[in-house]
Design an enzyme around this catalytic site. Structure first.
Site, PDB file in Angstrom:
ATOM      1  N   CYS A   1      42.227  45.488  30.318  1.00 14.73           N
ATOM      2  CA  CYS A   1      42.946  46.139  31.108  1.00 14.73           C
ATOM      3  C   CYS A   1      43.654  47.409  30.976  1.00 14.73           C
ATOM      4  CB  CYS A   1      43.954  44.944  31.907  1.00 14.73           C
ATOM      5  SG  CYS A   1      44.877  45.797  33.329  1.00 14.73           S
TER       6      CYS A   1
ATOM      7  N   CYS B   1      54.106  55.472  37.972  1.00 15.93           N
ATOM      8  CA  CYS B   1      53.186  55.437  39.043  1.00 15.93           C
ATOM      9  C   CYS B   1      53.954  55.962  40.313  1.00 15.93           C
ATOM     10  CB  CYS B   1      52.970  53.914  39.555  1.00 15.93           C
ATOM     11  SG  CYS B   1      51.622  53.766  40.629  1.00 15.93           S
TER      12      CYS B   1
ATOM     13  N   CYS C   1      54.914  50.396  45.111  1.00 12.92           N
ATOM     14  CA  CYS C   1      54.808  49.142  45.615  1.00 12.92           C
ATOM     15  C   CYS C   1      55.667  47.864  45.161  1.00 12.92           C
ATOM     16  CB  CYS C   1      53.316  48.337  44.903  1.00 12.92           C
ATOM     17  SG  CYS C   1      51.923  49.354  45.550  1.00 12.92           S
TER      18      CYS C   1
ATOM     19  N   CYS D   1      55.598  45.214  42.307  1.00 17.52           N
ATOM     20  CA  CYS D   1      54.826  45.749  41.135  1.00 17.52           C
ATOM     21  C   CYS D   1      55.935  46.082  40.239  1.00 17.52           C
ATOM     22  CB  CYS D   1      53.597  46.670  41.277  1.00 17.52           C
ATOM     23  SG  CYS D   1      52.941  47.288  40.088  1.00 17.52           S
TER      24      CYS D   1
ATOM     25  N   CYS E   1      49.444  40.533  35.922  1.00 12.53           N
ATOM     26  CA  CYS E   1      49.001  41.384  36.870  1.00 12.53           C
ATOM     27  C   CYS E   1      50.375  41.929  37.484  1.00 12.53           C
ATOM     28  CB  CYS E   1      48.141  40.846  37.743  1.00 12.53           C
ATOM     29  SG  CYS E   1      47.861  41.962  39.233  1.00 12.53           S
TER      30      CYS E   1
END
Length: 354
Positions: free
Chosen positions: A108, A115, A119, A122, A340
């Protein structure tokens, strides 16, 4: 100085002809040799490029840098997942995660430092965007992992590459595109389209563009079944709503011929209701797709909770009963914040001096 993995094969060949004054035939031969040394054998030390004369090497290394970023930290999970914290040449930090399983292994990789999407579930989203990664900084994550795993033999240990780490790949389109080109080069890292997945949170204009210019598998980070919920947990939905995303995903599957992976993290009492499952089933009926349900991985300070096992089972049953393919992704590397939605580094955007 140019970073080697910022160049595709044609650009490497042009350096031999334009900068080093070799004729067309010799430029092709030398470019091919260097390309294979770097991507097939994993050599980053110029002294190992044995087919080149010393004088040619000296001239080449004045123009191109072949070195890798540094490994700042390495963590190994009890489940075998490995997370590397890499220090780039500009001292920014980025994370890369290796996820082995019984049948294959996935790497990954990140596309940005930080970012812009924010979100709410996240961890990366709480780190403001610092920069887009260059093609070299993207490819270097793969090369370092291969170095660490001694993965330079014919049989690959890393089978799949997923652009699902830090950042939104489609907000760094050109560098992602070049890195995919290098990944797919049969004389380079030699990964097929079906071994590469690029993820997006729904940057609609570039979904359609990626079908023409990349051709890999596409993963859509949807995480909600209606605009009301998605607006709350994913602010990008206010710019590119679900209907807009559906339209562009339809175009992607027509050109690409493959199902799109819908990524959906289950948040307790937010997006895990039976109503949400039925709405999601209707969305999946609009274009060829498979559903990857993701168990939410909490991180320090987050307000959301994972969905219960009972509610997860109900959600899965509804999706299956509507004729769709669904899998529940097992969380890996949670104990090292490598699962994740858990990636984050300490890099900060440089403040402007007035």
């Amino acid at each position: 100085m140019i970073e080697f993995a910022d160049l595709n094969y044609r650009e490497v060949k042009n350096i031999f002809s334009n900068n080093l004054n070799l004729d067309k035939k010799k430029s092709s031969m030398r470019a091919n040799q260097v390309w294979k040394f770097y991507y097939k054998k994993g050599y980053s030390d110029p002294n190992l490029f044995s087919n080149l004369t010393q004088s040619l090497r000296d001239e080449l290394f004045k123009i191109i840098n072949f070195s890798r970023p540094k490994i700042k930290n390495k963590q190994v999970s009890k489940d075998g997942t490995i997370k590397w914290l890499l220090e780039l040449n500009d001292k920014n930090l980025v994370e890369t995660v290796y996820i082995p399983s019984e049948t294959h292994a996935t790497l990954c990789i990140s596309s940005q430092v930080g970012c812009t999407l924010n979100c709410k579930f996240c961890h990366t989203g709480i780190q403001p965007l610092v920069k887009n990664l260059s093609s070299n900084e993207i490819i270097s994550q793969i090369l370092i992992a291969k170095d660490e795993l001694n993965d330079w033999k014919e049989q690959k240990k890393i089978n799949n590459i997923v652009y699902m780490g830090m950042g939104e790949p489609f907000y760094n389109f050109e560098n992602i595109k070049k890195s995919v080109e290098i990944l797919k080069d049969e004389n380079g890292l030699n990964f097929s389209n079906k071994k590469i997945t690029v993820s997006t949170s729904g940057i609609s204009p570039n979904i359609k563009r990626a079908a023409d210019e990349m051709g890999t598998y596409l993963a859509l980070s949807l995480h909600a079944s209606n605009d009301e919920v998605r607006n709350t947990i994913m602010p990008i939905n206010k710019k590119y709503n679900i209907q807009d995303i559906i339209n562009n995903c339809n175009e992607y599957t027509k050109k690409n011929g493959e199902k799109i992976f819908i990524e959906y993290v289950l948040l307790k009492d937010i997006n895990d209701s039976e109503k949400c499952a039925k709405e999601l089933s209707k969305i999946m009926s609009r274009f060829p797709s498979k559903l990857n349900l993701i168990q939410f991985n909490p991180w320090p300070g987050v307000k959301y909770l994972p969905s219960t096992e009972e509610q997860t089972a109900k959600f899965i049953e509804i999706i299956k009963n509507n004729g769709h393919i669904v899998t529940l992704r097992k969380s890996r590397g949670k104990d090292i914040l490598g699962a994740c939605g858990q990636l984050k580094t300490a890099s900060e955007r440089e403040k402007r001096v007035l």
